[in-house]
Design an enzyme around this catalytic site. Structure first.
Site, mmCIF file in Angstrom:
data_model
loop_
_atom_site.group_PDB
_atom_site.id
_atom_site.type_symbol
_atom_site.label_atom_id
_atom_site.label_comp_id
_atom_site.label_asym_id
_atom_site.label_seq_id
_atom_site.Cartn_x
_atom_site.Cartn_y
_atom_site.Cartn_z
ATOM 1 N N ARG A 212 -16.523 -2.207 -29.079
ATOM 2 C CA ARG A 212 -16.439 -2.306 -30.226
ATOM 3 C C ARG A 212 -14.527 -2.736 -30.270
ATOM 4 O O ARG A 212 -13.985 -2.180 -29.221
ATOM 5 C CB ARG A 212 -16.184 -1.549 -31.840
ATOM 6 N N GLU B 217 -14.425 -10.300 -36.256
ATOM 7 C CA GLU B 217 -15.601 -10.697 -36.000
ATOM 8 C C GLU B 217 -15.595 -11.006 -36.815
ATOM 9 O O GLU B 217 -15.937 -10.671 -37.971
ATOM 10 C CB GLU B 217 -16.673 -9.543 -35.640
ATOM 11 N N HIS C 145 -20.506 -11.011 -29.750
ATOM 12 C CA HIS C 145 -20.916 -10.282 -29.231
ATOM 13 C C HIS C 145 -21.966 -10.414 -29.423
ATOM 14 O O HIS C 145 -22.543 -10.336 -30.381
ATOM 15 C CB HIS C 145 -20.466 -9.530 -30.708
HETATM 16 C C1 DGY Z 1 -24.705 -2.479 -31.276
HETATM 17 O O1 DGY Z 1 -26.457 -2.145 -31.326
HETATM 18 O O2 DGY Z 1 -24.397 -1.270 -31.836
HETATM 19 C C2 DGY Z 1 -24.483 -3.483 -30.723
HETATM 20 O O3 DGY Z 1 -22.794 -3.949 -30.343
HETATM 21 C C3 DGY Z 1 -25.278 -4.844 -31.400
HETATM 22 O O4 DGY Z 1 -26.158 -5.259 -30.691
#
Ligand code: DGY
Length: 322
Positions: A238, A267, A286
């Protein structure tokens, strides 16, 4: 028959599964539903299938009304959901662990190699027709064989990255985690160290921890200053784990070799964020879990979570509500 709101288009396998039992509305917009639309569309829902970009808090749950039984996130991370608010309302929360481990680990490895070998500026060089000759001194990158990889957060994805880089490149593995991970110790001789030591000793640091009160801005100016000047920092977890302004400054001042980010804050990244156009910062939108295989499985799991919750059963992939 309950009513379910799915906040984005997801693979059909999940939608079909839900439609077999419930009335389903799928938001068709190119962008996520606005807050206003989200609050309106969840009205009367028994289930919400949400994305990591949807903030699912008390207000959203209350807008759904007393019939809401479950929120199934189409992601393994669920920092967008107020789990405490769900708990007090008797709403189950689920995620999609395991099925995106390999896809995300592959992206982390890709970013390590791409950032370390200057893929970003090298690709731009060709696209802008600046490739003039074979250059002995251009785009000189890093090698990884036998070097040290620091894994911050040795969960499933951290383990899968360690497996790839230890098995393929013979990297020595350090990790920082709340608890020792015996399988990583046994299989890769991974050594658990404090964060400062990990940053000081690693040639590559790869972030795989969730964002929590403890990990928000965990990598800031002080931590970046501890890293080797030729080090590479990769984040597929993250964006909030890194202080982006501090990273930008460190890259500007040559305190790091490069960074590879699949996640940013916010984002999408702000148009004026200096990281966006830096040659030594490779940014992906992402896409860690963006494979057909992972996304199909995520859709099935999220659907199964909602079906169970609406039926009054425990979600098969429910998150801890303690
Ligand atoms: C998640 O699953 O947390 C990823 O960041 C996106 O698929």
């Amino acid at each position: 028959m309950g009513k379910v709101f799915v906040t984005r288009r997801i693979p059909e396998v999940g939608i079909q599964r839900l439609m077999a039992e419930h009335q389903v509305e799928v938001w068709q917009g190119q962008d996520p539903p606005s807050r206003e639309i989200l609050l309106e569309r969840v009205g009367g829902c028994t289930g919400i299938l949400s994305m990591l970009s949807d903030k699912i808090d008390a207000q959203v749950m209350d807008s759904a009304g007393g019939g809401l039984k479950g929120v199934a996130n189409f992601a393994v991370g669920y920092n967008n959901i107020d789990v405490q608010a769900a708990k007090v309302r008797g709403v189950q929360v689920g995620n999609t662990p395991g099925v995106l481990t390999n896809a995300t680990a592959d992206i982390a490895v890709g970013l390590i190699l791409a950032a370390g070998r200057c893929f970003g500026p090298a690709i731009h060089n060709v696209q802008r027709m600046q490739w003039r000759n074979w250059e002995p001194m251009m785009f000189l990158g890093q090698e990884f064989e036998g070097k040290t990889l620091g894994i911050l957060g040795m969960g499933r994805i951290g383990y899968a990255v360690a497996k790839r880089m230890h098995g393929g490149w013979g990297m020595r593995i350090l990790y920082s985690a709340r608890n020792p991970k015996n399988d990583a110790q046994e299989n890769f001789n991974a050594q658990r160290v404090e964060l400062d030591e990990l940053l000081q000793q690693s040639d590559v640091v790869s972030i795989h921890c969730p964002v929590t009160v403890e990990t928000r801005n965990l990598i800031g100016q002080r931590e970046l200053a501890l890293m080797k000047p030729n080090a590479i920092l990769v984040n597929t977890a993250r964006g909030e784990v890194i202080d982006q302004q501090a990273l930008s400054q460190a890259l500007e001042e040559g305190k790091l070799f490069a960074a590879g980010l699949d996640v940013t804050t916010p984002e999408p990244i702000d148009e004026n964020d200096p990281l966006r156009l830096r040659d030594n910062c490779l940014i992906l939108p992402h896409i860690g879990s963006a494979t057909d295989q992972a996304r199909n499985q995520m859709a099935s799991m999220a659907a199964e979570n909602l079906l169970a919750a609406i039926a009054g059963k425990p979600m098969p992939f429910g998150v801890s509500m303690t």
